[in-house]
Design a protein around this motif. Sequence first.
Motif, mmCIF file in Angstrom:
data_model
loop_
_atom_site.group_PDB
_atom_site.id
_atom_site.type_symbol
_atom_site.label_atom_id
_atom_site.label_comp_id
_atom_site.label_asym_id
_atom_site.label_seq_id
_atom_site.Cartn_x
_atom_site.Cartn_y
_atom_site.Cartn_z
ATOM 1 N N ILE A 30 12.058 8.940 -6.011
ATOM 2 C CA ILE A 30 11.657 7.878 -6.932
ATOM 3 C C ILE A 30 11.859 8.307 -8.378
ATOM 4 C CG2 ILE A 30 9.701 6.511 -7.775
ATOM 5 C CD1 ILE A 30 8.591 6.632 -4.893
ATOM 6 N N LYS A 31 11.417 9.519 -8.710
ATOM 7 C CA LYS A 31 11.568 10.006 -10.085
ATOM 8 C C LYS A 31 13.037 10.051 -10.493
ATOM 9 C CE LYS A 31 7.564 13.069 -9.542
ATOM 10 N NZ LYS A 31 7.143 14.486 -9.440
ATOM 11 N N THR A 32 13.855 10.632 -9.628
ATOM 12 C CA THR A 32 15.279 10.808 -9.946
ATOM 13 C C THR A 32 15.975 9.464 -10.118
ATOM 14 O OG1 THR A 32 15.353 12.899 -8.736
ATOM 15 C CG2 THR A 32 17.449 11.771 -9.112
ATOM 16 N N ILE A 33 15.815 8.583 -9.157
ATOM 17 C CA ILE A 33 16.484 7.288 -9.195
ATOM 18 C C ILE A 33 16.060 6.493 -10.431
ATOM 19 C CG2 ILE A 33 16.680 5.064 -8.009
ATOM 20 C CD1 ILE A 33 16.279 6.779 -5.358
ATOM 21 N N THR A 34 14.758 6.500 -10.720
ATOM 22 C CA THR A 34 14.245 5.757 -11.863
ATOM 23 C C THR A 34 14.768 6.324 -13.181
ATOM 24 O OG1 THR A 34 12.232 5.213 -10.635
ATOM 25 C CG2 THR A 34 12.152 4.978 -13.032
ATOM 26 N N LEU A 35 14.720 7.635 -13.319
ATOM 27 C CA LEU A 35 15.132 8.260 -14.573
ATOM 28 C C LEU A 35 16.638 8.186 -14.801
ATOM 29 C CD1 LEU A 35 12.631 11.203 -14.436
ATOM 30 C CD2 LEU A 35 12.824 9.584 -16.332
ATOM 31 N N LEU A 36 17.386 7.914 -13.737
ATOM 32 C CA LEU A 36 18.831 7.748 -13.875
ATOM 33 C C LEU A 36 19.228 6.269 -13.980
ATOM 34 C CD1 LEU A 36 20.176 10.564 -11.530
ATOM 35 C CD2 LEU A 36 20.089 10.518 -14.031
ATOM 36 N N GLY A 37 18.235 5.418 -14.200
ATOM 37 C CA GLY A 37 18.538 4.033 -14.533
ATOM 38 C C GLY A 37 18.744 3.089 -13.374
ATOM 39 N N ALA A 38 18.198 3.434 -12.202
ATOM 40 C CA ALA A 38 18.306 2.541 -11.051
ATOM 41 C C ALA A 38 16.905 2.198 -10.546
ATOM 42 C CB ALA A 38 19.130 3.184 -9.940
ATOM 43 N N TYR A 39 16.846 1.236 -9.641
ATOM 44 C CA TYR A 39 15.568 0.811 -9.062
ATOM 45 C C TYR A 39 15.373 1.508 -7.731
ATOM 46 C CZ TYR A 39 11.863 -2.063 -7.141
ATOM 47 O OH TYR A 39 10.679 -2.489 -6.588
ATOM 48 N N ALA A 40 14.193 2.123 -7.524
ATOM 49 C CA ALA A 40 13.912 2.868 -6.299
ATOM 50 C C ALA A 40 13.006 2.088 -5.370
ATOM 51 C CB ALA A 40 13.265 4.206 -6.638
ATOM 52 N N ALA A 41 13.496 1.794 -4.174
ATOM 53 C CA ALA A 41 12.672 1.269 -3.086
ATOM 54 C C ALA A 41 12.595 2.365 -2.024
ATOM 55 C CB ALA A 41 13.281 0.003 -2.503
ATOM 56 N N THR A 42 11.592 2.295 -1.143
ATOM 57 C CA THR A 42 11.384 3.410 -0.223
ATOM 58 C C THR A 42 11.052 2.965 1.192
ATOM 59 O OG1 THR A 42 9.014 3.581 -0.704
ATOM 60 C CG2 THR A 42 10.502 4.857 -2.099
ATOM 61 N N ALA A 43 11.366 3.854 2.134
ATOM 62 C CA ALA A 43 10.894 3.783 3.511
ATOM 63 C C ALA A 43 10.395 5.178 3.847
ATOM 64 C CB ALA A 43 12.005 3.357 4.461
ATOM 65 N N VAL A 44 9.092 5.325 4.036
ATOM 66 C CA VAL A 44 8.487 6.632 4.259
ATOM 67 C C VAL A 44 8.545 6.991 5.738
ATOM 68 C CG1 VAL A 44 6.385 8.014 4.022
ATOM 69 C CG2 VAL A 44 6.959 6.305 2.291
ATOM 70 N N THR A 45 9.107 8.159 6.037
ATOM 71 C CA THR A 45 9.287 8.595 7.423
ATOM 72 C C THR A 45 8.200 9.542 7.901
ATOM 73 O OG1 THR A 45 10.645 10.471 6.722
ATOM 74 C CG2 THR A 45 11.786 8.397 7.194
ATOM 75 N N ALA A 46 7.517 10.205 6.967
ATOM 76 C CA ALA A 46 6.507 11.194 7.340
ATOM 77 C C ALA A 46 5.589 11.441 6.155
ATOM 78 C CB ALA A 46 7.159 12.507 7.768
ATOM 79 N N ILE A 47 4.395 11.891 6.468
ATOM 80 C CA ILE A 47 3.461 12.346 5.433
ATOM 81 C C ILE A 47 3.306 13.848 5.616
ATOM 82 C CG2 ILE A 47 1.109 12.200 4.536
ATOM 83 C CD1 ILE A 47 1.014 9.355 5.773
ATOM 84 N N THR A 48 3.682 14.607 4.618
ATOM 85 C CA THR A 48 3.542 16.056 4.714
ATOM 86 C C THR A 48 2.384 16.533 3.851
ATOM 87 O OG1 THR A 48 5.000 16.635 2.853
ATOM 88 C CG2 THR A 48 6.042 16.252 4.990
ATOM 89 N N VAL A 49 1.717 17.550 4.332
ATOM 90 C CA VAL A 49 0.660 18.220 3.577
ATOM 91 C C VAL A 49 1.289 19.479 3.004
ATOM 92 C CG1 VAL A 49 -1.617 19.301 3.680
ATOM 93 C CG2 VAL A 49 -1.102 17.318 5.124
ATOM 94 N N GLN A 50 1.611 19.446 1.724
ATOM 95 C CA GLN A 50 2.301 20.598 1.151
ATOM 96 C C GLN A 50 2.058 20.722 -0.339
ATOM 97 O OE1 GLN A 50 6.705 20.479 0.612
ATOM 98 N NE2 GLN A 50 6.612 18.492 1.651
ATOM 99 N N ASN A 51 2.316 21.923 -0.830
ATOM 100 C CA ASN A 51 2.299 22.215 -2.254
ATOM 101 C C ASN A 51 3.397 23.231 -2.521
ATOM 102 O OD1 ASN A 51 1.206 24.657 -1.336
ATOM 103 N ND2 ASN A 51 -0.893 24.042 -1.782
ATOM 104 N N SER A 52 3.350 23.912 -3.637
ATOM 105 C CA SER A 52 4.430 24.840 -3.963
ATOM 106 C C SER A 52 4.459 26.053 -3.039
ATOM 107 C CB SER A 52 4.295 25.306 -5.419
ATOM 108 O OG SER A 52 3.186 26.175 -5.566
#
Length: 265
Positions: free
Chosen positions: A23-45
């Motif tokens: 979403i961040k990349t697509i938006t910042l490059l001037g396009a509209y981001a729609a999504t289909a979420v395939t999984a929820i991950t529990v993660q951090n760095s």
Amino acid sequence: MLPRVLAIAGSDSGGGAGIQADIKTITLLGAYAATAVTAITVQNSLGVAAVHLVPPDIVAAQVRAVLTDIGADAVKIGMLGHDATIDAVADALADFAGPVVLDPVMVAKGGAFLLAPEAVGLLSARLLPMAAVVTPNVPELEALAGTQVEDEADLLLAAQELLESGARAVLAKGGHLPGDGDEVVDWLASHEGNRRFASPRMATRHTHGTGCTLASAVAAGLAKGLPLERAVAEARAYVAGALAHAPGLGAGHGPLGHGWTLASG
């Protein structure tokens, strides 16, 4: 009309990779981001602690909901998780005529498996032929091509073998190649020829989400109507800037600075 990209991928609670990076990349490059979420991950760095897969019929329903209303000029596919989701996504995209960017996400940076090993063959059979370009790193390329990649020559050869297996174009990413060279080399292989891309290697641990970001940036370029080579060149430049402007968050593999284009004016 604003270029539209549908990102099909998993959610990263740390915000550095997956659907958040898309979403961040697509938006910042001037396009509209729609999504289909395939999984929820529990993660951090520091890594992935758990994965909850979204039911395949819900994934497919998200895809169809977007395509039948908002529409898409390009699709980016990331984490799918298992074979049933691969089938569901392939079926939902059967009538989509635009470019598809396939990032064959298999293993997280911390080592957690994000695609069941037995599903690799199905991904190759169903999604590889419909992709305008597939963007594997070295381990993913080895799994898809069934060959070992130890140097740059192997990288290009494996990409060419993947073309012979049905891929239309392959952006083989060399960041995982062994050695301490001062540059990162990627090869874009297609039936029209091959192009080598090289950029300085950055000494940083803040690399979480580079693959997702690159694939989404390529998809944004294709959605704008750019030729593949130019879309790849601009996507690599965006990722390089995001790496250079990483905010330094987290104790492990931190996220990129996706908003660097705003900061730089």
